[in-house]
Motif scaffolding. Structure first.
Motif, PDB file in Angstrom:
ATOM      1  N   TYR A  85       2.846   1.359 -11.907  1.00 15.48           N
ATOM      2  CA  TYR A  85       3.931   0.850 -11.058  1.00 15.48           C
ATOM      3  C   TYR A  85       4.000   1.624  -9.744  1.00 15.48           C
ATOM      4  O   TYR A  85       4.182   1.052  -8.675  1.00 15.48           O
ATOM      5  CB  TYR A  85       5.242   0.967 -11.837  1.00 15.48           C
ATOM      6  N   ARG A  86       3.835   2.956  -9.830  1.00 12.41           N
ATOM      7  CA  ARG A  86       3.910   3.806  -8.639  1.00 12.41           C
ATOM      8  C   ARG A  86       2.726   3.602  -7.699  1.00 12.41           C
ATOM      9  O   ARG A  86       2.817   3.899  -6.516  1.00 12.41           O
ATOM     10  CB  ARG A  86       3.981   5.278  -9.035  1.00 12.41           C
ATOM     11  N   ASP A  87       1.600   3.119  -8.213  1.00 15.40           N
ATOM     12  CA  ASP A  87       0.415   2.919  -7.383  1.00 15.40           C
ATOM     13  C   ASP A  87       0.561   1.770  -6.398  1.00 15.40           C
ATOM     14  O   ASP A  87      -0.210   1.675  -5.447  1.00 15.40           O
ATOM     15  CB  ASP A  87      -0.815   2.633  -8.255  1.00 15.40           C
ATOM     16  N   PHE A  88       1.511   0.879  -6.616  1.00 19.00           N
ATOM     17  CA  PHE A  88       1.635  -0.330  -5.815  1.00 19.00           C
ATOM     18  C   PHE A  88       2.879  -0.312  -4.936  1.00 19.00           C
ATOM     19  O   PHE A  88       3.903   0.244  -5.314  1.00 19.00           O
ATOM     20  CB  PHE A  88       1.716  -1.563  -6.718  1.00 19.00           C
ATOM     21  N   GLU A  89       2.754  -0.954  -3.787  1.00 21.84           N
ATOM     22  CA  GLU A  89       3.877  -1.270  -2.919  1.00 21.84           C
ATOM     23  C   GLU A  89       3.835  -2.777  -2.695  1.00 21.84           C
ATOM     24  O   GLU A  89       2.788  -3.412  -2.869  1.00 21.84           O
ATOM     25  CB  GLU A  89       3.766  -0.545  -1.575  1.00 21.84           C
ATOM     26  N   VAL A  90       4.965  -3.362  -2.311  1.00 18.12           N
ATOM     27  CA  VAL A  90       5.001  -4.795  -2.021  1.00 18.12           C
ATOM     28  C   VAL A  90       4.052  -5.062  -0.852  1.00 18.12           C
ATOM     29  O   VAL A  90       4.062  -4.352   0.141  1.00 18.12           O
ATOM     30  CB  VAL A  90       6.437  -5.255  -1.686  1.00 18.12           C
ATOM     31  N   GLY A  91       3.207  -6.076  -1.023  1.00 18.79           N
ATOM     32  CA  GLY A  91       2.221  -6.421  -0.005  1.00 18.79           C
ATOM     33  C   GLY A  91       0.821  -5.911  -0.309  1.00 18.79           C
ATOM     34  O   GLY A  91      -0.138  -6.314   0.334  1.00 18.79           O
ATOM     35  N   ASP A  92       0.690  -5.005  -1.275  1.00 17.21           N
ATOM     36  CA  ASP A  92      -0.630  -4.488  -1.651  1.00 17.21           C
ATOM     37  C   ASP A  92      -1.434  -5.552  -2.381  1.00 17.21           C
ATOM     38  O   ASP A  92      -0.887  -6.353  -3.137  1.00 17.21           O
ATOM     39  CB  ASP A  92      -0.512  -3.265  -2.568  1.00 17.21           C
ATOM     40  N   ALA A  93      -2.733  -5.514  -2.192  1.00 14.98           N
ATOM     41  CA  ALA A  93      -3.624  -6.411  -2.923  1.00 14.98           C
ATOM     42  C   ALA A  93      -3.860  -5.825  -4.312  1.00 14.98           C
ATOM     43  O   ALA A  93      -4.020  -4.615  -4.473  1.00 14.98           O
ATOM     44  CB  ALA A  93      -4.944  -6.556  -2.181  1.00 14.98           C
ATOM     45  N   ALA A  94      -3.868  -6.680  -5.328  1.00 15.19           N
ATOM     46  CA  ALA A  94      -4.070  -6.255  -6.712  1.00 15.19           C
ATOM     47  C   ALA A  94      -5.218  -7.045  -7.323  1.00 15.19           C
ATOM     48  O   ALA A  94      -5.387  -8.231  -7.050  1.00 15.19           O
ATOM     49  CB  ALA A  94      -2.802  -6.482  -7.522  1.00 15.19           C
ATOM     50  N   ILE A  95      -5.986  -6.357  -8.164  1.00 14.39           N
ATOM     51  CA  ILE A  95      -7.103  -6.993  -8.859  1.00 14.39           C
ATOM     52  C   ILE A  95      -6.969  -6.691 -10.338  1.00 14.39           C
ATOM     53  O   ILE A  95      -6.811  -5.542 -10.733  1.00 14.39           O
ATOM     54  CB  ILE A  95      -8.451  -6.454  -8.348  1.00 14.39           C
ATOM     55  N   LYS A  96      -7.025  -7.732 -11.154  1.00  7.39           N
ATOM     56  CA  LYS A  96      -6.998  -7.577 -12.615  1.00  7.39           C
ATOM     57  C   LYS A  96      -8.370  -7.991 -13.128  1.00  7.39           C
ATOM     58  O   LYS A  96      -8.806  -9.116 -12.957  1.00  7.39           O
ATOM     59  CB  LYS A  96      -5.902  -8.453 -13.213  1.00  7.39           C
ATOM     60  N   GLY A 110      -3.202   1.699  -2.492  1.00 10.70           N
ATOM     61  CA  GLY A 110      -2.599   2.473  -3.572  1.00 10.70           C
ATOM     62  C   GLY A 110      -2.497   3.938  -3.172  1.00 10.70           C
ATOM     63  O   GLY A 110      -3.117   4.396  -2.217  1.00 10.70           O
ATOM     64  N   ARG A 111      -1.741   4.690  -3.934  1.00 14.55           N
ATOM     65  CA  ARG A 111      -1.491   6.084  -3.581  1.00 14.55           C
ATOM     66  C   ARG A 111      -2.384   7.066  -4.318  1.00 14.55           C
ATOM     67  O   ARG A 111      -2.440   8.223  -3.986  1.00 14.55           O
ATOM     68  CB  ARG A 111      -0.039   6.434  -3.893  1.00 14.55           C
ATOM     69  N   HIS A 112      -3.064   6.619  -5.366  1.00 15.54           N
ATOM     70  CA  HIS A 112      -3.853   7.524  -6.180  1.00 15.54           C
ATOM     71  C   HIS A 112      -5.333   7.196  -6.049  1.00 15.54           C
ATOM     72  O   HIS A 112      -5.707   6.055  -5.836  1.00 15.54           O
ATOM     73  CB  HIS A 112      -3.438   7.432  -7.649  1.00 15.54           C
ATOM     74  N   ILE A 113      -6.150   8.207  -6.206  1.00 15.53           N
ATOM     75  CA  ILE A 113      -7.589   8.028  -6.156  1.00 15.53           C
ATOM     76  C   ILE A 113      -8.123   8.196  -7.577  1.00 15.53           C
ATOM     77  O   ILE A 113      -7.655   9.060  -8.322  1.00 15.53           O
ATOM     78  CB  ILE A 113      -8.233   9.035  -5.179  1.00 15.53           C
ATOM     79  N   SER A 114      -9.074   7.371  -7.954  1.00 13.15           N
ATOM     80  CA  SER A 114      -9.601   7.463  -9.307  1.00 13.15           C
ATOM     81  C   SER A 114     -10.552   8.660  -9.418  1.00 13.15           C
ATOM     82  O   SER A 114     -11.053   9.179  -8.416  1.00 13.15           O
ATOM     83  CB  SER A 114     -10.347   6.181  -9.681  1.00 13.15           C
ATOM     84  N   THR A 115     -10.805   9.100 -10.632  1.00 11.55           N
ATOM     85  CA  THR A 115     -11.689  10.229 -10.869  1.00 11.55           C
ATOM     86  C   THR A 115     -13.095   9.928 -10.360  1.00 11.55           C
ATOM     87  O   THR A 115     -13.744  10.785  -9.763  1.00 11.55           O
ATOM     88  CB  THR A 115     -11.740  10.546 -12.381  1.00 11.55           C
ATOM     89  N   GLY A 116     -13.564   8.691 -10.571  1.00 10.74           N
ATOM     90  CA  GLY A 116     -14.900   8.317 -10.100  1.00 10.74           C
ATOM     91  C   GLY A 116     -15.009   8.374  -8.592  1.00 10.74           C
ATOM     92  O   GLY A 116     -16.007   8.853  -8.041  1.00 10.74           O
ATOM     93  N   GLU A 117     -13.966   7.900  -7.893  1.00 13.95           N
ATOM     94  CA  GLU A 117     -13.966   7.947  -6.429  1.00 13.95           C
ATOM     95  C   GLU A 117     -13.940   9.389  -5.934  1.00 13.95           C
ATOM     96  O   GLU A 117     -14.620   9.736  -4.971  1.00 13.95           O
ATOM     97  CB  GLU A 117     -12.779   7.177  -5.874  1.00 13.95           C
TER      98      GLU A 117
END
Length: 129
Positions: A85-96, A110-117
Motif C-alpha cells: 500500500y505504501r509503495d503506491f500513490e494515486v496516479g502511479d502505474a501498476a502491473i499485476k 514507487g518508493r521502494h527498490i527491490s533487492t534485485g534492482e
C-alpha cells in the motif's frame, strides 16, 4: 454414551463448513489473486477499519485496498498489505503479473527498490572505473 445419527450428521456438516470457508480464505482466494493479470493506474487508495472482536474495541485492524483502473477500462479492488500500500500513490502505474499475489509499481515508480534492482545497481557501480 452413544452418538445419535442426527448428532453425527450435524458434526459432519459443521466440520465440512469450517473446511470450506477456511479453505476459501487460505487456499482458494490467494490462488485466484495469483492468477490475475492486469496493467493500469491507481485511481484510489482505500483504508477500512475493522474490529477484531465486538467486545474488545482496542483490537482494531485496517484493511488496505488499491483501486486500479486497468487498460481495458475495468476497475480492480486489490486488497494489499501495508508495505505494498505504501509503495503506491494515486496516479502511479501498476502491473499485476500472473503468479504473484499483489500488484507492483511499474519500473521507475514507487518508493521502494527491490533487492534485485539494488544488486544490479551495485554490480554496475563496481564495474565502473
Amino acid at each position: 454414551m452413544e452418538i445419535t445419527r442426527k448428532r453425527k450428521i450435524s458434526l459432519i456438516v459443521l466440520v465440512a463448513s469450517v473446511l470450506v470457508f477456511g479453505g476459501w480464505g487460505f487456499v482458494i482466494s490467494p490462488a485466484i489473486d495469483k492468477g490475475q493479470v492486469y496493467e493500469g493506474t491507481v485511481v484510489e487508495k482505500v483504508t477500512k477499519s475493522k474490529w477484531g472482536h465486538w467486545f474488545d474495541q482496542s483490537n482494531q485492524y485496517k484493511r488496505r485496498y488499491l483501486v486500479i483502473q486497468t487498460q481495458q477500462g475495468k476497475r480492480v479492488h486489490a486488497r494489499v498489505p501495508q508495505h505494498v500500500y505504501r509503495d503506491f500513490e494515486v496516479g502511479d502505474a501498476a502491473i499485476k503479473v500472473k503468479g504473484e499475489r499483489y500488484p507492483k509499481p511499474a519500473l521507475g515508480q514507487g518508493r521502494h527498490i527491490s533487492t534485485g534492482e539494488l544488486f544490479d545497481a551495485l554490480k554496475q557501480r563496481d564495474q565502473e572505473p
